[in-house]
Design a protein around this motif. Sequence first.
Motif, PDB file in Angstrom:
ATOM      1  N   SER A 386      62.960  -8.899  65.420  1.00  0.00           N
ATOM      2  CA  SER A 386      62.503  -7.633  66.014  1.00  0.00           C
ATOM      3  C   SER A 386      63.616  -6.904  66.728  1.00  0.00           C
ATOM      4  CB  SER A 386      61.351  -7.900  66.984  1.00  0.00           C
ATOM      5  OG  SER A 386      60.255  -8.452  66.308  1.00  0.00           O
ATOM      6  N   LYS A 387      64.457  -7.642  67.414  1.00  0.00           N
ATOM      7  CA  LYS A 387      65.547  -7.021  68.181  1.00  0.00           C
ATOM      8  C   LYS A 387      66.499  -6.260  67.259  1.00  0.00           C
ATOM      9  CE  LYS A 387      68.911  -8.146  71.804  1.00  0.00           C
ATOM     10  NZ  LYS A 387      70.098  -7.515  71.228  1.00  0.00           N
ATOM     11  N   LYS A 412      56.901  -6.892  70.615  1.00  0.00           N
ATOM     12  CA  LYS A 412      57.545  -8.208  70.674  1.00  0.00           C
ATOM     13  C   LYS A 412      58.756  -8.207  71.588  1.00  0.00           C
ATOM     14  CE  LYS A 412      56.243 -10.417  66.306  1.00  0.00           C
ATOM     15  NZ  LYS A 412      56.746 -11.012  65.042  1.00  0.00           N
ATOM     16  N   GLU A 413      59.444  -7.076  71.642  1.00  0.00           N
ATOM     17  CA  GLU A 413      60.641  -6.975  72.481  1.00  0.00           C
ATOM     18  C   GLU A 413      60.320  -6.487  73.896  1.00  0.00           C
ATOM     19  OE1 GLU A 413      63.772  -8.063  71.593  1.00  0.00           O
ATOM     20  OE2 GLU A 413      62.488  -8.872  70.002  1.00  0.00           O
ATOM     21  N   ASN A 414      59.023  -6.386  74.191  1.00  0.00           N
ATOM     22  CA  ASN A 414      58.581  -5.984  75.534  1.00  0.00           C
ATOM     23  C   ASN A 414      59.136  -4.622  75.930  1.00  0.00           C
ATOM     24  OD1 ASN A 414      57.112  -6.391  77.923  1.00  0.00           O
ATOM     25  ND2 ASN A 414      58.907  -7.251  78.980  1.00  0.00           N
ATOM     26  N   LEU A 415      59.134  -3.700  74.971  1.00  0.00           N
ATOM     27  CA  LEU A 415      59.681  -2.367  75.219  1.00  0.00           C
ATOM     28  C   LEU A 415      58.585  -1.316  75.417  1.00  0.00           C
ATOM     29  CD1 LEU A 415      62.551  -2.363  72.556  1.00  0.00           C
ATOM     30  CD2 LEU A 415      62.762  -2.701  75.019  1.00  0.00           C
ATOM     31  N   LEU A 416      57.301  -1.749  75.378  1.00  0.00           N
ATOM     32  CA  LEU A 416      56.196  -0.811  75.476  1.00  0.00           C
ATOM     33  C   LEU A 416      55.412  -0.994  76.773  1.00  0.00           C
ATOM     34  CD1 LEU A 416      54.699  -0.996  71.852  1.00  0.00           C
ATOM     35  CD2 LEU A 416      56.096   0.848  72.807  1.00  0.00           C
ATOM     36  N   THR A 417      54.891   0.115  77.270  1.00  0.00           N
ATOM     37  CA  THR A 417      53.957   0.054  78.394  1.00  0.00           C
ATOM     38  C   THR A 417      52.586  -0.364  77.858  1.00  0.00           C
ATOM     39  OG1 THR A 417      53.256   2.353  78.142  1.00  0.00           O
ATOM     40  CG2 THR A 417      55.212   1.937  79.511  1.00  0.00           C
ATOM     41  N   LYS A 418      51.622  -0.534  78.751  1.00  0.00           N
ATOM     42  CA  LYS A 418      50.271  -0.919  78.340  1.00  0.00           C
ATOM     43  C   LYS A 418      49.629   0.125  77.436  1.00  0.00           C
ATOM     44  CE  LYS A 418      49.237  -3.724  82.423  1.00  0.00           C
ATOM     45  NZ  LYS A 418      48.313  -3.928  83.581  1.00  0.00           N
ATOM     46  N   THR A 419      50.011   1.384  77.623  1.00  0.00           N
ATOM     47  CA  THR A 419      49.394   2.459  76.829  1.00  0.00           C
ATOM     48  C   THR A 419      50.166   2.795  75.562  1.00  0.00           C
ATOM     49  OG1 THR A 419      50.568   4.116  78.153  1.00  0.00           O
ATOM     50  CG2 THR A 419      48.352   3.481  78.878  1.00  0.00           C
ATOM     51  N   GLY A 420      51.242   2.070  75.311  1.00  0.00           N
ATOM     52  CA  GLY A 420      51.956   2.261  74.056  1.00  0.00           C
ATOM     53  C   GLY A 420      53.115   3.238  74.092  1.00  0.00           C
ATOM     54  N   THR A 421      53.606   3.574  75.295  1.00  0.00           N
ATOM     55  CA  THR A 421      54.795   4.423  75.397  1.00  0.00           C
ATOM     56  C   THR A 421      56.013   3.547  75.667  1.00  0.00           C
ATOM     57  OG1 THR A 421      54.437   4.759  77.762  1.00  0.00           O
ATOM     58  CG2 THR A 421      53.460   6.373  76.252  1.00  0.00           C
ATOM     59  N   PHE A 518      49.062  -3.088  67.854  1.00  0.00           N
ATOM     60  CA  PHE A 518      50.153  -3.537  68.710  1.00  0.00           C
ATOM     61  C   PHE A 518      50.549  -2.541  69.801  1.00  0.00           C
ATOM     62  CE2 PHE A 518      50.803  -5.372  64.438  1.00  0.00           C
ATOM     63  CZ  PHE A 518      50.680  -6.715  64.756  1.00  0.00           C
ATOM     64  N   GLY A 519      50.235  -1.266  69.569  1.00  0.00           N
ATOM     65  CA  GLY A 519      50.653  -0.265  70.544  1.00  0.00           C
ATOM     66  C   GLY A 519      49.852  -0.302  71.820  1.00  0.00           C
ATOM     67  N   ILE A 520      48.555  -0.572  71.701  1.00  0.00           N
ATOM     68  CA  ILE A 520      47.679  -0.643  72.865  1.00  0.00           C
ATOM     69  C   ILE A 520      47.596  -2.103  73.300  1.00  0.00           C
ATOM     70  CG2 ILE A 520      45.362  -0.167  73.726  1.00  0.00           C
ATOM     71  CD1 ILE A 520      45.111   1.900  71.461  1.00  0.00           C
ATOM     72  N   GLU A 521      47.914  -2.370  74.531  1.00  0.00           N
ATOM     73  CA  GLU A 521      48.130  -3.745  74.974  1.00  0.00           C
ATOM     74  C   GLU A 521      46.913  -4.634  74.784  1.00  0.00           C
ATOM     75  OE1 GLU A 521      48.931  -5.014  79.221  1.00  0.00           O
ATOM     76  OE2 GLU A 521      50.899  -5.235  78.318  1.00  0.00           O
ATOM     77  N   ASN A 522      45.714  -4.136  75.019  1.00  0.00           N
ATOM     78  CA  ASN A 522      44.517  -4.964  74.865  1.00  0.00           C
ATOM     79  C   ASN A 522      44.362  -5.464  73.436  1.00  0.00           C
ATOM     80  OD1 ASN A 522      43.843  -4.701  77.530  1.00  0.00           O
ATOM     81  ND2 ASN A 522      42.409  -2.995  77.205  1.00  0.00           N
ATOM     82  N   ASN A 523      44.643  -4.561  72.467  1.00  0.00           N
ATOM     83  CA  ASN A 523      44.557  -4.970  71.062  1.00  0.00           C
ATOM     84  C   ASN A 523      45.677  -5.933  70.700  1.00  0.00           C
ATOM     85  OD1 ASN A 523      42.283  -3.490  70.541  1.00  0.00           O
ATOM     86  ND2 ASN A 523      43.411  -1.681  69.851  1.00  0.00           N
ATOM     87  N   ALA A 524      46.873  -5.701  71.268  1.00  0.00           N
ATOM     88  CA  ALA A 524      48.021  -6.543  70.953  1.00  0.00           C
ATOM     89  C   ALA A 524      47.804  -7.967  71.405  1.00  0.00           C
ATOM     90  CB  ALA A 524      49.275  -5.969  71.607  1.00  0.00           C
ATOM     91  N   SER A 525      47.090  -8.144  72.475  1.00  0.00           N
ATOM     92  CA  SER A 525      46.884  -9.487  73.006  1.00  0.00           C
ATOM     93  C   SER A 525      45.647 -10.165  72.450  1.00  0.00           C
ATOM     94  CB  SER A 525      46.766  -9.414  74.538  1.00  0.00           C
ATOM     95  OG  SER A 525      45.680  -8.588  74.915  1.00  0.00           O
ATOM     96  N   SER A 526      44.841  -9.380  71.703  1.00  0.00           N
ATOM     97  CA  SER A 526      43.590  -9.954  71.172  1.00  0.00           C
ATOM     98  C   SER A 526      43.843 -10.758  69.912  1.00  0.00           C
ATOM     99  CB  SER A 526      42.607  -8.827  70.861  1.00  0.00           C
ATOM    100  OG  SER A 526      43.132  -7.971  69.874  1.00  0.00           O
TER     101      SER A 526
END
Length: 526
Positions: A386-387, A412-421, A518-526
């Motif tokens: 990913s990097k 995966k690279e922890n570059l997104l906020t919870k809302t996908g920005t 993956f953009g929205i944190e709740n879905n990414a963690s589900s």
Amino acid sequence: MQTKKIVYKMNSELFDHLKDFTTNPYLFIGSGFSRRYLNLPTWEDLLSNFFLVSSIDGEFEYYKSKCNGNLPLLASNLSNEFHEIWWKNDLYKDNRSVYKTLASEGINLPLKIEISNYIKSIQSISKQYDKEIELLKTIVIDGIITTNWDNFLEENFSDFNIYIGQQELLFSEAISIGEIYKIHGCVTRPETLILTEEDYLNFNSKNAYLAAKLLTIFVEHPIIFVGYSLSDNNIQQIIDSIVKCVEPKNLDKLKNRLIFVEWKKDTEFEIKDSSIKLPDNKVLPIKLIITDSFEPIFETLSTLKRQIPIKILRKLKNSVVEFVKSNKPTSQVFVADINTITDDSLIEYAIGVGIASQLLSTQGYKSIETIDIIEDILNDNKNFNSKLLVENTFPKIIKGNSFIPVYKYLRKENLLTKTGTLKSKNKFELKKNTPNCFLPPIGYIKKQTEIRRNHKDVNSIVNSFDISHSLNYIPLLDFKAINLNQLLKFLRSCLNDETIKTSSNFRKLVCLYDYLKFGIENNASS
């Protein structure tokens, strides 16, 4: 008397002969080529015609009589006479202002400069051979060696690298793929012309070095000689120098590799065994083609196979050579399916051609294709880093592509906020109107109320419409109503259709899936 009409087509005997080689042919091209296609005169006629416009005093025959048929000596004598004229006659005033620095480097330079300009001014494409020239552009060859000065070959093989003059070839890193070796110089660089007696003496003194450089080509490729006479002294000396580099026991290996083309008016195409007599009375076996048209030869060469474009093949070979030579790659490793490469500028070092899905490198992912990203999003089967994708691939391919799924790798690279920005500025920007940018054209959006009223999930749409309509209707659902497992199953089924998987509406829907998953944190963690 009615002349027999000859119909030309690919020659099966020549094809059968060439297909047994593991490499494609090289052409060795002589002045007959230039006379045929550019209406250029013979060497003697060139000197004679130039003499008439040169302001040299006297008669051309006078200078010719002093040379006993030695044309390089004739050129030297004309050069001596012309030197002072060029520097003092107003006829050459404009050219002096352009070339005086170059001309100051030797007594023969003024003649070479004006001969070059003269050739460029009189050459003209022969319309009589339009079909042959068009066929020539389609032939599959690995390179060209020529003693011609004009630039006809460069113009018709624009993907080939050009080496002008003996010195440039001797000290180059030539790799024998996609190259034109102009061993007698070129009109674009007058100082390189092999024209005078002094030029030929100097050229012949280095024949052994030139032969060593060309030997690899001769033992690895079939060589087709076009535009030469079998008795041509220059070509005999070059071949003789190459033959001297080969042990007698291996000489017979050259037999089937050397193919001479002899033009003879009103003759049927014929290929047969023959020989060429070299200096010191040596005889070298060759294949001889007799024909009154080059069409069957070019037709045959055009049927040979090369799956990789010549520019890419040359770059790949050069990359491997450089890597092996230096044992230290200084730039990127190119990771891609070889059939998708179209831009040779992307390649710095090529390793493991054909196993792109298995070959990963810390040097970079600059040429992974969008479809590779899509397949990884849907099947999770590429094991991409990913990097490297975020740092190297996306900045490169997003520039020319509106719809590429990126959220999986950013998350995966922890570059997104919870809302996908994006948390911080990156080498590329996300679409500002996400996720609305993934909606279909306005004609479909007008049906959004109807779609939401009649269809509650992805499966309902897929079961009611064909694939094309489903791709456009699914994004009209309330995003919370889109079951990601249903959507994933549908998108995977689309990968089986080559037309659908390259369509923009498919890519937009994959991007929507990527965003929702993956953009929205709740879905990414589900």
